[in-house]
Design a protein around this motif. Structure first.
Motif, PDB file in Angstrom:
ATOM      1  N   HIS A  25       0.812  -1.216   0.000  1.00  0.00           N
ATOM      2  CA  HIS A  25       0.000   0.000   0.000  1.00  0.00           C
ATOM      3  C   HIS A  25       0.847   1.268   0.000  1.00  0.00           C
ATOM      4  O   HIS A  25       0.397   2.315  -0.437  1.00  0.00           O
ATOM      5  CB  HIS A  25      -0.966  -0.022   1.187  1.00  0.00           C
ATOM      6  CG  HIS A  25      -1.987  -1.130   1.069  1.00  0.00           C
ATOM      7  ND1 HIS A  25      -2.884  -1.196   0.035  1.00  0.00           N
ATOM      8  CD2 HIS A  25      -2.207  -2.234   1.831  1.00  0.00           C
ATOM      9  CE1 HIS A  25      -3.644  -2.285   0.172  1.00  0.00           C
ATOM     10  NE2 HIS A  25      -3.237  -2.935   1.246  1.00  0.00           N
ATOM     11  N   GLN A  26       2.087   1.178   0.489  1.00  0.00           N
ATOM     12  CA  GLN A  26       2.995   2.319   0.372  1.00  0.00           C
ATOM     13  C   GLN A  26       3.776   2.131  -0.926  1.00  0.00           C
ATOM     14  O   GLN A  26       4.422   1.105  -1.090  1.00  0.00           O
ATOM     15  CB  GLN A  26       3.960   2.368   1.568  1.00  0.00           C
ATOM     16  CG  GLN A  26       3.265   2.442   2.929  1.00  0.00           C
ATOM     17  CD  GLN A  26       2.229   3.542   3.001  1.00  0.00           C
ATOM     18  OE1 GLN A  26       2.410   4.629   2.435  1.00  0.00           O
ATOM     19  NE2 GLN A  26       1.094   3.272   3.654  1.00  0.00           N
ATOM     20  N   PRO A  27       3.700   3.092  -1.806  1.00  0.00           N
ATOM     21  CA  PRO A  27       4.374   2.910  -3.100  1.00  0.00           C
ATOM     22  C   PRO A  27       5.842   2.536  -2.923  1.00  0.00           C
ATOM     23  O   PRO A  27       6.512   3.059  -2.036  1.00  0.00           O
ATOM     24  CB  PRO A  27       4.237   4.285  -3.770  1.00  0.00           C
ATOM     25  CG  PRO A  27       3.077   4.929  -3.087  1.00  0.00           C
ATOM     26  CD  PRO A  27       3.037   4.391  -1.697  1.00  0.00           C
ATOM     27  N   THR A  29       2.031   0.128  -6.439  1.00  0.00           N
ATOM     28  CA  THR A  29       1.291  -0.392  -5.302  1.00  0.00           C
ATOM     29  C   THR A  29       0.560  -1.652  -5.746  1.00  0.00           C
ATOM     30  O   THR A  29       0.463  -1.926  -6.939  1.00  0.00           O
ATOM     31  CB  THR A  29       0.242   0.617  -4.795  1.00  0.00           C
ATOM     32  OG1 THR A  29      -0.623   0.928  -5.887  1.00  0.00           O
ATOM     33  CG2 THR A  29       0.882   1.879  -4.252  1.00  0.00           C
ATOM     34  N   SER A  58      -3.035  -3.740  -4.465  1.00  0.00           N
ATOM     35  CA  SER A  58      -4.121  -3.952  -3.505  1.00  0.00           C
ATOM     36  C   SER A  58      -4.818  -5.284  -3.717  1.00  0.00           C
ATOM     37  O   SER A  58      -5.781  -5.590  -3.035  1.00  0.00           O
ATOM     38  CB  SER A  58      -5.125  -2.797  -3.556  1.00  0.00           C
ATOM     39  OG  SER A  58      -5.469  -2.496  -4.882  1.00  0.00           O
TER      40      SER A  58
END
Ligand SMILES: Cc1cc2nc3c(=O)[nH]c(=O)nc-3n(C[C@H](O)[C@H](O)[C@H](O)COP(=O)(O)OP(=O)(O)OC[C@H]3O[C@@H](n4cnc5c(N)ncnc54)[C@H](O)[C@@H]3O)c2cc1C
Ligand code: FES
Ligand code: FES
Lengths: 270, 791, 166
Positions: free
Chosen positions: B627-629, B635, B637
């Motif tokens: 979720h954190q680039p 990313t 999900s």
């Protein structure tokens, strides 16, 4: 859910049925109920009294003097179960077999209910107009007979007067017939229906349903034989004046010639 | 961590049949409508007849006077008593905007069918009769009914307090797209429009809300997500979550339609509180058909070389999400963009998705969840390439697939876990008799008929994780063995009828060496199951099943330790199988005796662990969520990606536009298969839904903003005779990132079917020079396309 | 317009023979047969999916004919013989048609089952040898949103085989 606190009546004869109809400020007739009952549930049909014709002795098909007398409570399945009916009236049999909704609907829905509902897209109106059926209507004032073509006055408008009940449908045989309906999928109501008839006196007609508010009769006697002329004739004759949720008027109009030609083709070489 | 494969997998010769089969088959399914509660009352809703209007006031006297009526509740009054509906997943989480949505509208209505008031009566017919008598004064406002129009300046605003109609723009890109298009030998464009349609589970929604004497709210809800619904209700009523219990009985299908976030949910709870009686409401079919999904238009461009290798891709997707609402529906717009560039290796792409509000009923989730839209656009584009270069459509796909050796494979928004796309396609071509179909097409064309063959490849992101809301990519299960050796599994995932309860039971039984019938799986009750995120995104077996396996392994470890004491041997010599504990080469005891031994002798026997034979574990395939680039700005999900290939043949009636599906075959890769019966059922059902959407289903509105599709007579779902026999097969590449190697089954198949049918129809009408990319491919739409070129 | 008086809803006691057992129960005149069976007779196996005759989940057999019970008023069934899905078999003693559906995975959520089972029963009783096409046609009045029908067709084929000669 039915909102009206209605009273249910299943009179044992037509006279009683008509009397209840006459006495009630707001009464509705139901035949098989396949259209009327859901409409009551949605509040589209309102009634204090329900006159159900199930016990009124109208569920018989009788052949007399070459004419079929079909009680208004005869279901599609009931019609098909009539001995010899395939020979007597193959067109109505094709229609009855082709009614969708499964055996359930063929067991429940009536020809009478369908013509009274006068949905332009339904099968029965087209077929009965093609067969030049006559409808027997009964009220406390008496009985009258109306040709199917006049009975249907517009989309969802039948010539039933307050207090009247359709008791019988009278049909005479034709020499040959053909029927074709076009629908979008099995769930779909018919879009365009076509019934072709060749009478004993060599009259050749095709009746189209679902294109205009009432079935349109087209006389093919002069041009019998060439499919393309049927298509042209139909396209030039019918007007795109009926549409519903499933298909716009233009589309119905566009395919009407083709559907008519398919019904006529079933007549065989004429 | 070295991944342990599940002990139960498809290799088992005789997978168990569906759980509870006897109950369901004998009419004892206990669906929501079957729940009997004394003193029930019934609600009916008053709904807006206008697509957009200000609510001026209510007159309720006539309704109140109707016999049987217990209470009339207006939007005005409701607004004073409960808060707005929390979002399932707010657009603000991805930088968008939203507004408050009320259970009953108090000041402004945004769509036809929006509830503005409600009535409770002792009889459902009386409730509906009285609802008709509630008079609502409206000031009609101009509606906006089309997303393209909504984006223009000066367009009416769907929500009068907004400045425009754009919720959010999401975009995903990689590479130098401008350069790719400039230098490409070929560029093609198309507009592909997928229509608004939902899922229509056979059982509509329903709820029974009730306040217990102790002040607790108990809601029976046909919902896929009992825990998040509980959280939402607790927030609306400002209650601790412990004061709310949501029970989801057996569902009669769901497909996203039973995600929470509907206005009726809170309204019914309030009504129940006001009348001090349980209140029931069942969604009518026409209400169910209000719920939208999928209406998206792609403005697509593809750049490619002479060999059909894709060099670049651009897509701008305009998503008409209706009046937004609080359900998950709009998220499909996000997922549609994120799914690009599908199974293909595309060096440069730029995909944006514009989420636009209009005055139509909001979306909810719908099986496919935007992936069908992406797949349709991509697969159309690939077919355009093939047609332009006169190449075989399958060959162009082969030239562009991400090769099986390239996994895991990063794109801007996901890391694809594993796959062998070419193998899947080749299997599907074989299963579908592709050469034979091509030959039959040749013959049909020679005979003057319009015949087409369509191929599509679908990539299906599964098990999505969306931080910031209660739609997460993990779940939790408890496994408990009682003193008689029976096993209860309590899980946070639910089953809408797909059968995950069967597969979860199977997994746990295998881990513990007990028979399937010994394992009971409990789902859908917030008082008994761990907090979970329910059913959606083909997550249930991956996550709930994964968690159950982890918990079962903990219980197993305790059993083994105890067995070593009971059978006086080393734990390494213990095997659990067939409800029996075996000591290598010797003694054995029934598992029930071992369980009893643990319960009755622990502590007394120092070596026997005295914890319960119970464990609770959570599971997420976290290795593949990001979720954190990362340093490249990427990313992810979704942790895992099932995929499938579809091959079908159609004929098109030139005179009517009618499409007849002549044959259909598909092969999927959903990773490890735990129960082939269930997986097959999911794939067949998904394909049928995809075909329905491709050819017939459409939730149209008239030009005054009124829904036209209100029953199964004008919203056409497929029937038995509409579908050909469908051949399905499987290819397995286990996911390296999920505990079980599974990828998820359920959604997969919808997208490929939509695209394959569309490609086949276009192939059929291509000889006329016609093209159709406005869905559905209903006879009128196809005939219009044909006549545009032949007239 | 609907009436606003507070008099009781018009209704009657009717007698029906359900799954072989004679039952006498009250129904409001406006009650649908589907709801009568579910509520008054406490037989919830008959499902209501559309109230419009389309889905077939409410199918029951009345006097030997399969009908959709959402299209019929309960009052009309006075004196009738009714079979519901509960009349087929029960847990531990399933009817061969039910067994066939289980064996072929002919359902998922099960909401459509009552209709499909009763149509299958009718077909099986006819002792014919219908083609796949004929079976599909026989199922055309019933919707299923889960299975895509394929396993239902297989279940019906198996049901016909299993009831052969019984
Ligand atoms: C699932 C489904 C599928 C269907 N498929 C088709 C199809 O393929 N083709 C097609 O054409 N139709 C179809 N229908 C409609 C079908 O034709 C009608 O449902 C049926 O024939 C109507 O008959 P009924 O007796 O049930 O009518 P009812 O519902 O009883 O009555 C219809 C209307 O006629 C009035 N009425 C009925 N009988 C009389 C009478 N004797 N005197 C005066 N008024 C009367 C009623 O007041 C009511 O307004 C379908 C219906 C369903 C539910
Ligand atoms: S509920 Fe009767 S057919 Fe759907
Ligand atoms: S099994 Fe769900 S509708 Fe048929």
């Amino acid at each position: 859910m039915i909102r009206d606190r209605l009273r249910y009546h299943a009179p044992a004869d037509v006279e009683t049925a008509c009397r209840i109809l006459g006495d009630s400020p707001s009464a509705a007739v139901i035949g098989g109920g396949t259209i009327a009952v859901p409409r009551l549930g949605r509040g589209e049909l309102r009634a204090d009294d329900i006159v159900h014709l199930s016990r009124a002795g109208l569920a018989e098909v009788v052949l007399s003097e070459g004419e079929l007398r079909i009680g208004s409570m005869v279901t599609y399945a009931g019609l098909l179960a009539t001995p010899g009916i395939e020979q007597l009236n193959p067109l109505l049999c094709t229609v009855a077999r082709g009614i969708t909704g499964g055996d359930q609907i063929r067991n429940q829905g009536t020809l009478g209910g369908s013509i009274c509902h006068a949905n332009p897209a339904s099968d029965v109106p087209t077929a009965l107009v093609a067969l030049r059926a006559r409808l027997v209507l009964h009220s406390i004032e008496g009985e009258r007979e109306v040709p199917a073509g006049e009975f249907l006055r517009g989309g969802f408008q039948a010539d039933i007067r307050p207090g009247e009940i359709l008791t019988h449908i009278l049909v005479r045989p034709v020499d040959r017939s053909g029927y074709h309906k076009f629908k979008l999928s099995e769930s779909s109501w018919p879009i365009v229906t076509a019934a072709a008839t060749l009478t004993h006196d060599r009259q050749c007609h095709v009746v189209l349903g679902g294109v205009e508010p009432v079935p349109v009769r087209i006389d093919l006697s002069q041009i019998v034989g060439t499919e393309s002329t049927i298509r042209e004739l139909v396209a030039a004759t019918v007007r795109p004046t009926w549409s519903d949720a499933l298909a716009p008027a233009e589309y119905r109009h566009l395919i009407s010639g083709e559907i008519a030609a398919r019904a006529v083709a079933q007549l065989g070489g004429v | 961590m070295d991944l342990m494969r599940p002990r139960a997998a498809a290799t088992e010769s005789d997978p168990p049949r569906r759980r509870d089969g006897e109950l369901i088959l004998s009419g004892r399914g206990d669906y929501l409508d079957d729940v009997r509660i004394p003193g029930l009352t019934y609600a009916a809703f008053v709904r807006s007849p206008h697509p957009h209007a200000r609510v001026r006031g209510f007159r309720t006297a006539a309704a109140e006077a109707h016999s049987g009526v217990l209470r009339v509740l207006t939007g005005r009054e409701a607004a004073e008593r409960i808060g707005p509906i929390p979002h399932f997943f707010s657009p603000t989480n991805v930088g968008g905007k939203t507004t408050d949505f009320e259970c009953l509208a108090s000041t402004e209505v945004y769509y036809v069918g929006q509830p503005v008031a409600a009535v409770v009566a002792t009889d459902p017919g009386d409730a509906e009769a009285a609802a008709e008598l509630v008079e609502v004064d409206y000031d009609v406002l101009p509606p906006v009914l089309d997303a393209h129009q909504a984006l223009q300046s000066g367009a009416p605003q769907a929500f009068s307090h907004w400045d425009d109609n754009l919720v959010v723009r999401v975009a995903f890109n990689e590479g130098d797209v401008a350069e790719a298009f400039e230098s490409a030998p070929h560029v093609l464009r198309d507009r592909v429009k997928i229509q608004r349609y939902g899922t229509s589970p056979l059982e509509p929604r329903g709820y029974i809300a009730q306040w217990n004497p102790d002040g607790r709210l108990v809601v029976r809800a046909s919902t896929q997500m009992p825990h998040p619904l509980r959280s939402a209700l607790a927030a609306m009523f400002d209650l601790p979550e412990t004061a709310v219990r949501v029970i989801a009985p057996r569902l009669g299908g769901a497909f996203g339609h039973k995600f929470h976030g509907y206005p009726e949910e809170g309204a019914l709870c309030l009504l129940s509180r006001l009348v001090r009686a349980p209140v029931k409401w069942l969604e009518r079919r026409e209400d169910a058909m209000l719920v939208g999904a999928r209406e998206m238009e792609h403005d697509l461009a593809i750049a490619f070389d002479d060999e059909g290798v894709i060099l670049g891709l651009r897509d701008s997707i305009v998503c008409d999400v209706g009046a937004l609402g609080t359900s998950a529906g709009w998220g499909m717009a996000f997922v549609a963009a994120m799914t690009f560039p599908g199974p293909y290796r595309v060096p440069a792409y730029d995909v944006e998705s514009l989420v636009v509000v209009t005055n139509k009923a909001p979306w909810n989730g719908a099986r496919g969840f935007g992936k069908e839209s992406a797949c349709l656009a991509l697969e159309r584009a690939v077919d355009l390439v093939a047609a332009e270069l006169s190449l075989d459509a399958a060959e162009v796909r082969r030239r562009n697939f991400i090769p099986s050796t390239a996994f895991p494979y990063w794109t801007a928004s996901k890391r694809l876990d594993s796959g062998d796309y070419q193998a899947v396609l080749d299997k599907a071509l074989a299963l579908g008799d592709y050469p034979e179909l091509v030959e039959r097409r040749r013959q049909a064309r020679a005979a003057g008929r319009l015949a087409g063959v369509g191929i599509a490849f679908e990539l299906t992101p599964e098990g999505g994780d969306f931080p910031g809301g209660l739609a997460r990519g993990f779940d939790t299960s408890t496994v408990r063995m009682d003193p008689a050796g029976s096993v209860t599994v309590l899980t946070g995932v639910t089953s809408p009828g797909t059968g995950n309860e069967t597969a979860i039971g199977q997994l746990v039984a295998a881990e513990l060496g007990v028979s399937f019938d010994r394992v009971r799986v409990v789902q859908g009750d917030t008082d008994t199951t761990p907090y979970g995120f329910g059913n959606g995104s083909s997550r249930s077996l991956n996550l709930g099943g994964g968690a159950a396996v982890l918990a079962a392994r903990e219980v197993r470890a305790k059993l083994v330790a105890a067995a070593a004491v009971a059978l006086e041997c080393d734990p390494g010599c213990i095997a659990l199988d067939k409800d029996t504990v075996f000591r290598e080469g010797g003694a054995q005891m029934p598992i029930s005796d071992l369980a009893r031994f643990v319960y009755t002798t622990s502590i007394a026997h120092p070596a026997v662990p005295y914890q319960h034979l119970e464990a609770t574990c959570s599971y997420a395939p976290e290795q593949n969520l990001l979720h954190q680039p990362d340093s490249a700005g990427r990313t992810s999900s979704y942790p895992t990606f099932s995929n499938s290939a579809h091959v079908c043949a159609v004929e098109v009636d030139e005179h009517t536009g009618q499409v007849t599906l002549a044959s259909y075959a598909a092969v999927d890769d959903c990773g490890v298969i735990v129960n082939p019966i269930l997986v097959r059922g999911q794939l067949l059902g998904a394909i049928a839904m995809g075909i329905g959407g491709a050819l017939w289903e459409e939730a149209r509105f008239d030009d005054r903003g009124h829904p036209v599709a209100t029953s199964f007579k004008n919203y056409l779902v497929p029937r038995s005779v509409d579908l050909p026999a469908i051949r399905v097969g499987h290819h397995t590449t286990p996911s390296p990132f999920t505990l079980l190697g599974t990828k998820g089954a359920g959604e997969g198949g919808v997208a490929g079917a939509v695209a394959a049918v569309c490609n086949a129809v276009n192939d059929a009408i291509a000889p006329l020079g016609a093209r159709v990319s406005k869905m559905p491919l209903s006879a009128p739409n196809v005939l219009r396309a044909i006549r545009e070129v032949t007239k | 317009m609907s009436k606003l008086d507070s008099q009781d809803v018009p209704g009657r006691r009717i007698t029906v023979t359900v799954n072989g057992v004679e039952r006498r129960a009250w129904c409001a005149d406006r009650t649908l047969l589907a709801h009568f069976v579910r509520e008054q007779l406490a037989l919830p196996g008959t499902h209501v999916g559309c109230m419009n005759g389309d889905c077939g989940a409410c199918t029951v057999i009345v006097d030997g004919a399969i009908v959709k019970s959402c299209l019929q008023l309960a009052a009309a069934a006075d004196g009738a013989e009714i079979t519901t899905v509960e009349g087929l078999g029960e847990p531990g003693n399933l009817h061969p048609v039910q067994e066939a559906f289980w064996a072929e995975d002919g359902f998922q959520c099960g909401f459509c089952l009552p209709g499909h089972l009763l149509v299958a029963l009718k077909l099986a009783e006819q002792q014919g040898d219908p083609s796949e096409e004929e079976i599909r046609a026989a199922l055309a009045g019933n919707l299923c949103r889960c299975t895509g029908y394929q396993s239902i067709v297989a279940a019906v084929q198996r049901a016909i085989r299993q009831t052969e000669g019984t």
